[in-house]
Enzyme design. Sequence first.
Site, PDB file in Angstrom:
ATOM      1  N   TYR A 162      51.586  27.987  46.559  1.00 30.29           N
ATOM      2  CA  TYR A 162      50.664  27.324  47.245  1.00 30.29           C
ATOM      3  C   TYR A 162      49.354  27.664  46.945  1.00 30.29           C
ATOM      4  O   TYR A 162      49.074  28.836  46.557  1.00 30.29           O
ATOM      5  CB  TYR A 162      51.028  27.282  48.668  1.00 30.29           C
ATOM      6  CG  TYR A 162      50.804  28.843  49.446  1.00 30.29           C
ATOM      7  CD1 TYR A 162      49.927  29.315  49.694  1.00 30.29           C
ATOM      8  CD2 TYR A 162      52.387  29.424  49.722  1.00 30.29           C
ATOM      9  CE1 TYR A 162      49.856  30.634  50.446  1.00 30.29           C
ATOM     10  CE2 TYR A 162      52.287  30.324  50.603  1.00 30.29           C
ATOM     11  CZ  TYR A 162      51.063  30.989  50.477  1.00 30.29           C
ATOM     12  OH  TYR A 162      50.975  32.136  51.333  1.00 30.29           O
ATOM     13  N   CYS A 163      48.260  26.844  46.930  1.00 25.99           N
ATOM     14  CA  CYS A 163      46.937  26.905  46.756  1.00 25.99           C
ATOM     15  C   CYS A 163      46.916  27.544  45.390  1.00 25.99           C
ATOM     16  O   CYS A 163      46.258  28.478  44.960  1.00 25.99           O
ATOM     17  CB  CYS A 163      46.150  27.848  47.462  1.00 25.99           C
ATOM     18  SG  CYS A 163      44.460  27.870  47.495  1.00 25.99           S
ATOM     19  N   PRO A 164      47.585  26.781  44.207  1.00 23.50           N
ATOM     20  CA  PRO A 164      47.505  27.128  42.879  1.00 23.50           C
ATOM     21  C   PRO A 164      46.171  27.238  42.154  1.00 23.50           C
ATOM     22  O   PRO A 164      45.319  26.392  42.666  1.00 23.50           O
ATOM     23  CB  PRO A 164      48.504  26.351  42.158  1.00 23.50           C
ATOM     24  CG  PRO A 164      48.326  24.968  42.831  1.00 23.50           C
ATOM     25  CD  PRO A 164      48.087  25.482  44.488  1.00 23.50           C
TER      26      PRO A 164
END
Length: 283
Positions: free
Chosen positions: A158-160
């Site tokens: 997540y939030c790459p």
Amino acid sequence: MNRIEEGASEVTSVEADWLQTVTVIHTKQEVNTASFPILLPFAWDEVMCRQVEELQGPLLHIWRHPRAFVVGLRDRKLPHAEQAMEWLRKQGYDTAVRNSGGAAVPLDAGVVNLSLVLPNPRGKMDFHSDFRFMVSLLRKVLSTWTDSIQDGEVAGSYCPGDYDLAIEGRKFCGIAQRRQTRGFVVQAFVVVEGKGEDRAAIARQFYQIASGGEERLAYPRVSEASMASLAELAGVPSAESFAAKALEVVKENGGTVIEGSADHLLNPEIEQAMMMLRTRYDR
């Protein structure tokens, strides 16, 4: 991975300069969301960016939140984002949309957040060097436990982003940036305690609801196996020990530390910024 090693001597020199003059605001852990609305630290970042040129040096805010889910601007545009955020609120999460880069991030007491506010030199547009300030600091803080940190986007996290930090391919930290005319802030979340896969599962569920299952939409495809905590990866004992080490690094390099509660962040200008962020981005 490990692109940041290039030019390491220059990074180290710059890092030492700002660490000598930085003031750290360490917000003590709050036990409930009512005493620490999740928009407060982001409003603080916004206001400090406007004022950083007038201060004695850069600022570093270290904080944790008991239970929140922060949504990115692109996430908010998904067709069922409000339904997904309402689902999160029913699970006890304080939700908000941030105006910095990055995608959705779940936060809790096991996640340590760092916001580094620096002046924006005129004509300077080297975004990568700004991220390196934060990466260099985190490497120094974690050197007690590990020297095996990799940088580069972790697929399925997540939030790459390009400045994901990982150990053995599993991400424990994401970094985002917010720029203004006078200053900029580099924000990092560091997953220290608990299971990374549990937080990834929450993020994955958020996207499933927010997208309505529409595969053609652009959003992170989160895999539980992509995330892990520093406790799992490097034996870091607690969020408190990580934060304490960060404060120790700053003090050893000549910086100043100020301890306080969430109430100490509040003033009329920051309250106004909170209202602005809620009105402008949270709908």
